[in-house]
Design a protein around this motif. Structure first.
Motif, PDB file in Angstrom:
ATOM      1  N   PHE A 154     -41.751  -9.248  57.699  1.00  0.00           N
ATOM      2  CA  PHE A 154     -41.162  -9.630  56.414  1.00  0.00           C
ATOM      3  C   PHE A 154     -40.007 -10.602  56.605  1.00  0.00           C
ATOM      4  O   PHE A 154     -39.822 -11.531  55.819  1.00  0.00           O
ATOM      5  CB  PHE A 154     -40.698  -8.397  55.638  1.00  0.00           C
ATOM      6  N   GLY A 155     -39.220 -10.390  57.663  1.00  0.00           N
ATOM      7  CA  GLY A 155     -38.118 -11.312  57.942  1.00  0.00           C
ATOM      8  C   GLY A 155     -38.630 -12.695  58.296  1.00  0.00           C
ATOM      9  O   GLY A 155     -38.057 -13.709  57.872  1.00  0.00           O
TER      10      GLY A 155
ATOM     11  N   ALA B 129     -41.520 -13.908  57.304  1.00  0.00           N
ATOM     12  CA  ALA B 129     -42.143 -14.464  56.107  1.00  0.00           C
ATOM     13  C   ALA B 129     -41.112 -15.095  55.184  1.00  0.00           C
ATOM     14  O   ALA B 129     -41.422 -16.042  54.449  1.00  0.00           O
ATOM     15  CB  ALA B 129     -42.909 -13.376  55.365  1.00  0.00           C
ATOM     16  N   ARG B 130     -39.891 -14.617  55.225  1.00  0.00           N
ATOM     17  CA  ARG B 130     -38.843 -15.206  54.381  1.00  0.00           C
ATOM     18  C   ARG B 130     -38.453 -16.595  54.867  1.00  0.00           C
ATOM     19  O   ARG B 130     -37.924 -17.399  54.100  1.00  0.00           O
ATOM     20  CB  ARG B 130     -37.615 -14.304  54.376  1.00  0.00           C
ATOM     21  N   LEU B 131     -38.693 -16.879  56.142  1.00  0.00           N
ATOM     22  CA  LEU B 131     -38.322 -18.189  56.691  1.00  0.00           C
ATOM     23  C   LEU B 131     -39.359 -19.261  56.400  1.00  0.00           C
ATOM     24  O   LEU B 131     -39.068 -20.450  56.495  1.00  0.00           O
ATOM     25  CB  LEU B 131     -38.138 -18.092  58.209  1.00  0.00           C
TER      26      LEU B 131
ATOM     27  N   ASN C 140     -41.787 -21.650  54.295  1.00  0.00           N
ATOM     28  CA  ASN C 140     -41.899 -22.272  52.984  1.00  0.00           C
ATOM     29  C   ASN C 140     -43.312 -22.025  52.458  1.00  0.00           C
ATOM     30  O   ASN C 140     -44.286 -22.447  53.077  1.00  0.00           O
ATOM     31  CB  ASN C 140     -41.626 -23.775  53.103  1.00  0.00           C
ATOM     32  N   PRO C 141     -43.455 -21.375  51.298  1.00  0.00           N
ATOM     33  CA  PRO C 141     -44.794 -21.042  50.821  1.00  0.00           C
ATOM     34  C   PRO C 141     -45.612 -22.265  50.399  1.00  0.00           C
ATOM     35  O   PRO C 141     -46.836 -22.233  50.410  1.00  0.00           O
ATOM     36  CB  PRO C 141     -44.531 -20.122  49.624  1.00  0.00           C
TER      37      PRO C 141
ATOM     38  N   SER D 141     -36.209 -24.731  55.462  1.00  0.00           N
ATOM     39  CA  SER D 141     -35.621 -24.487  54.155  1.00  0.00           C
ATOM     40  C   SER D 141     -36.690 -24.468  53.079  1.00  0.00           C
ATOM     41  O   SER D 141     -37.687 -25.170  53.162  1.00  0.00           O
ATOM     42  CB  SER D 141     -34.579 -25.567  53.855  1.00  0.00           C
ATOM     43  N   ARG D 142     -36.443 -23.688  52.073  1.00  0.00           N
ATOM     44  CA  ARG D 142     -37.399 -23.568  50.973  1.00  0.00           C
ATOM     45  C   ARG D 142     -37.134 -24.665  50.034  1.00  0.00           C
ATOM     46  O   ARG D 142     -36.705 -24.953  49.152  1.00  0.00           O
ATOM     47  CB  ARG D 142     -37.302 -22.202  50.318  1.00  0.00           C
TER      48      ARG D 142
END
Length: 57
Positions: free
Chosen positions: A41-42, A44-46, A48-49, A56-57
């Protein structure tokens, strides 16, 4: 050391060793699994979808 000591070991001793080994493996599984999920999960937060790139997102 004679091989007869290895092959003629008492079945209860072998069962006890397997039980202790399985308890250790289960304990390690219950400790490592949440850590691995948290790491996924950590990570996956990094990501960009939109682009799938890390940054950065």
């Amino acid at each position: 050391m004679s091989f007869s000591l290895i092959f003629n070991s008492h079945p209860a001793d072998t069962l006890t060793k397997h039980f202790v080994t399985s308890c250790i493996m289960l304990t390690a599984f219950y400790i490592v699994s949440p850590l691995a999920i948290a790491a996924l999960f950590g990570f996956a937060r990094l990501v960009n979808p939109r682009t799938g790139q890390i940054g950065s997102r």
